[in-house]
Design a protein around this motif. Structure first.
Motif, PDB file in Angstrom:
ATOM      1  N   ARG A 113       0.807  -1.114   0.027  1.00 40.41           N
ATOM      2  CA  ARG A 113      -0.114   0.071   0.163  1.00 40.41           C
ATOM      3  C   ARG A 113       0.847   1.240   0.054  1.00 40.41           C
ATOM      4  O   ARG A 113       0.146   2.344   0.396  1.00 40.41           O
ATOM      5  CB  ARG A 113      -0.868  -0.120   1.138  1.00 40.41           C
ATOM      6  CG  ARG A 113      -1.912  -1.218   1.257  1.00 40.41           C
ATOM      7  CD  ARG A 113      -2.871  -1.331   0.372  1.00 40.41           C
ATOM      8  NE  ARG A 113      -4.069  -0.133   0.699  1.00 40.41           N
ATOM      9  CZ  ARG A 113      -5.223  -0.559   0.804  1.00 40.41           C
ATOM     10  NH1 ARG A 113      -5.385  -1.687   1.396  1.00 40.41           N
ATOM     11  NH2 ARG A 113      -6.149   0.610   1.124  1.00 40.41           N
ATOM     12  N   GLY A 114       2.084   1.302  -0.442  1.00 41.78           N
ATOM     13  CA  GLY A 114       2.791   2.346  -0.307  1.00 41.78           C
ATOM     14  C   GLY A 114       2.484   3.542  -1.374  1.00 41.78           C
ATOM     15  O   GLY A 114       2.516   4.513  -1.091  1.00 41.78           O
ATOM     16  N   ALA A 115       2.056   2.893  -2.713  1.00 39.52           N
ATOM     17  CA  ALA A 115       1.714   3.752  -3.740  1.00 39.52           C
ATOM     18  C   ALA A 115       0.426   4.828  -3.064  1.00 39.52           C
ATOM     19  O   ALA A 115      -0.486   4.422  -2.512  1.00 39.52           O
ATOM     20  CB  ALA A 115       1.225   3.225  -4.853  1.00 39.52           C
ATOM     21  N   ALA A 116       0.461   6.126  -3.490  1.00 38.79           N
ATOM     22  CA  ALA A 116      -0.600   7.084  -3.321  1.00 38.79           C
ATOM     23  C   ALA A 116      -1.937   6.572  -3.858  1.00 38.79           C
ATOM     24  O   ALA A 116      -2.757   7.021  -3.131  1.00 38.79           O
ATOM     25  CB  ALA A 116      -0.118   8.411  -3.843  1.00 38.79           C
ATOM     26  N   GLY A 117      -2.132   5.991  -4.836  1.00 39.98           N
ATOM     27  CA  GLY A 117      -3.410   5.455  -5.494  1.00 39.98           C
ATOM     28  C   GLY A 117      -4.155   4.671  -4.531  1.00 39.98           C
ATOM     29  O   GLY A 117      -5.357   4.597  -4.766  1.00 39.98           O
ATOM     30  N   TRP A 118      -3.438   3.976  -3.483  1.00 38.08           N
ATOM     31  CA  TRP A 118      -4.217   3.062  -2.646  1.00 38.08           C
ATOM     32  C   TRP A 118      -5.013   4.176  -1.675  1.00 38.08           C
ATOM     33  O   TRP A 118      -6.134   3.849  -1.451  1.00 38.08           O
ATOM     34  CB  TRP A 118      -3.409   2.216  -1.807  1.00 38.08           C
ATOM     35  CG  TRP A 118      -2.693   1.143  -2.530  1.00 38.08           C
ATOM     36  CD1 TRP A 118      -1.369   1.116  -3.085  1.00 38.08           C
ATOM     37  CD2 TRP A 118      -3.338   0.037  -3.008  1.00 38.08           C
ATOM     38  NE1 TRP A 118      -1.276  -0.168  -3.871  1.00 38.08           N
ATOM     39  CE2 TRP A 118      -2.456  -0.857  -3.796  1.00 38.08           C
ATOM     40  CE3 TRP A 118      -4.612  -0.725  -2.845  1.00 38.08           C
ATOM     41  CZ2 TRP A 118      -2.568  -2.188  -4.130  1.00 38.08           C
ATOM     42  CZ3 TRP A 118      -4.926  -1.814  -3.232  1.00 38.08           C
ATOM     43  CH2 TRP A 118      -4.242  -2.789  -4.068  1.00 38.08           C
ATOM     44  N   THR A 119      -4.410   5.074  -1.256  1.00 39.11           N
ATOM     45  CA  THR A 119      -4.993   5.856  -0.232  1.00 39.11           C
ATOM     46  C   THR A 119      -5.627   7.246  -0.856  1.00 39.11           C
ATOM     47  O   THR A 119      -5.204   8.155  -0.936  1.00 39.11           O
ATOM     48  CB  THR A 119      -3.959   6.415   0.789  1.00 39.11           C
ATOM     49  OG1 THR A 119      -3.229   5.300   1.056  1.00 39.11           O
ATOM     50  CG2 THR A 119      -4.362   7.198   1.814  1.00 39.11           C
ATOM     51  N   ALA A 120      -7.150   6.909  -1.569  1.00 39.74           N
ATOM     52  CA  ALA A 120      -7.657   7.738  -2.164  1.00 39.74           C
ATOM     53  C   ALA A 120      -9.112   7.473  -2.319  1.00 39.74           C
ATOM     54  O   ALA A 120      -9.199   6.348  -2.202  1.00 39.74           O
ATOM     55  CB  ALA A 120      -7.251   8.168  -3.540  1.00 39.74           C
ATOM     56  N   ALA A 121      -9.994   8.485  -2.322  1.00 34.32           N
ATOM     57  CA  ALA A 121     -11.495   7.981  -2.322  1.00 34.32           C
ATOM     58  C   ALA A 121     -12.005   7.857  -3.554  1.00 34.32           C
ATOM     59  O   ALA A 121     -12.922   7.386  -3.818  1.00 34.32           O
ATOM     60  CB  ALA A 121     -12.224   9.192  -1.702  1.00 34.32           C
TER      61      ALA A 121
END
Length: 343
Positions: A44-52
């Motif tokens: 889950r390091g990529a920013a794409g995982w943490t987005a709505a």
């Protein structure tokens, strides 16, 4: 994109951009290798995982430029085509989004709306809603809020999409746990030395430092579960201090975000963010009072000094970076533009 000559292509970074590139290049007949420091495809390091997953080209004009807006419009067109070609279902909706504001924040809301009206081209405008219209569109929203509809905007389930893009890129060689130290024309420097390719796509986000002047901007989100809550559209609360959005995910979850902090701290979500964002969310959706926080997450958005994206190509090397808070909104269009230049 031309498929007349197969090339050996390296992609540095397996986030959203890397997965979109891998899918399209492999389907076009190219030999594709992807290198990423994550231990596996679910890292889950990529920013794409943490987005709505808000797809809001007009709303983002508050802080973005015309190029981001046009890429956003194009991406909203491209996402249904991309998702139709995946084996796994991905939740996607395009029923518009809402801007809402409390009466006491009318001045802040007016300033945002004036910016949007000034920057948006003809034919793109927020539509003011009456109380009855708001209640009809979104009954769960607190009565008495001022509201505007942004037609054509939408949302995508980011976690589902990240996993589905990976599984759909058949034939790609995924090299997990491999850090790219430097990306150069037709070559990558890895921890065990240089490797040559026909072309390199560098999409490492903040990992592209020091070759690009990137910085990480901390963002924090919450997943809350609210059984029985009927919310269909993404909502952005216009507030004097915060950017707060609420994005529904089937069957009964809402993603609440997002802080925007000039820090590269990846530690868990702060108490301040928890109190401020969830209180703001409850002020919009009263039914969240009995919701349960099932997940919280923090990550770093890759940003350039001016917060605008970078798409730059030279012989043997293409760099895409700086998607900042617009990743899911503009990534498909940026990949399309990059591949058009490449071919």
């Amino acid at each position: 994109m031309s498929t007349t000559a197969s090339r050996h292509v390296a992609i540095a970074g397996a986030g959203l951009l890397g997965r979109l590139l891998a899918l399209q290049l492999s389907r076009a007949g190219h030999r594709v290798e992807v290198f990423d420091p994550a231990p596996d495809g679910q890292g889950r390091g990529a920013a794409g995982w943490t987005a709505a997953g808000m797809l809001s080209p007009l709303a983002e004009l508050e802080t973005a430029d015309a190029r981001v807006f046009q890429w956003g419009l194009r991406s909203v067109q491209l996402w249904p085509q991309i998702l139709a070609g995946l084996d796994d279902p991905v939740e996607f909706s395009q029923q518009g989004s809402l801007l809402v504001a409390h009466r006491e924040d009318a001045g802040a809301a007016r300033r945002v709306l004036d910016v949007l009206a000034h920057k948006a081209p003809p034919g793109h405008a927020a539509q003011s809603l009456s109380a009855a219209q708001l209640s009809s569109l979104e009954p769960a929203v607190r009565p008495g809020l001022q509201a505007w509809l942004l037609p054509g905007e939408g949302r995508i389930h980011t976690v589902q999409a990240m996993a589905a893009l990976l599984r759909a890129a058949a034939g790609v060689d995924w090299h997990w746990g491999r850090t790219v130290l430097e990306a150069s024309p037709a070559a990558l420097r890895l921890e065990d030395g240089w490797r040559r390719f026909d072309w390199v796509f560098d999409v490492r986000g903040i990992g592209a430092r020091p070759q690009l002047p990137m910085r990480g901007v901390r963002g924090e989100i919450f997943w809350v579960q609210a059984p029985g809550l009927d919310l269909r559209r993404p909502i952005r609360l216009l507030h004097a201090r915060h950017r707060v959005y609420l994005v529904p995910r089937a069957p009964d979850q809402v993603v609440v975000g997002a802080s925007e902090i000039e820090s590269e701290d990846r530690s868990p979500v702060s108490l301040r963010t928890t109190v401020e964002l969830l209180a703001a969310a409850h002020s919009v959706l009263p039914a969240l009072a009995e919701a349960r926080v099932v997940h919280s997450e923090s990550n770093l958005r890759p940003a350039t000094p001016d917060n605008l994206p970078v798409l730059a190509s030279e012989s043997g090397l293409t760099r895409i970076n700086g998607l900042f808070r617009h990743g899911w909104l503009i990534a498909p269009a940026m990949v399309e533009a990059a591949l058009e230049q490449w071919s």
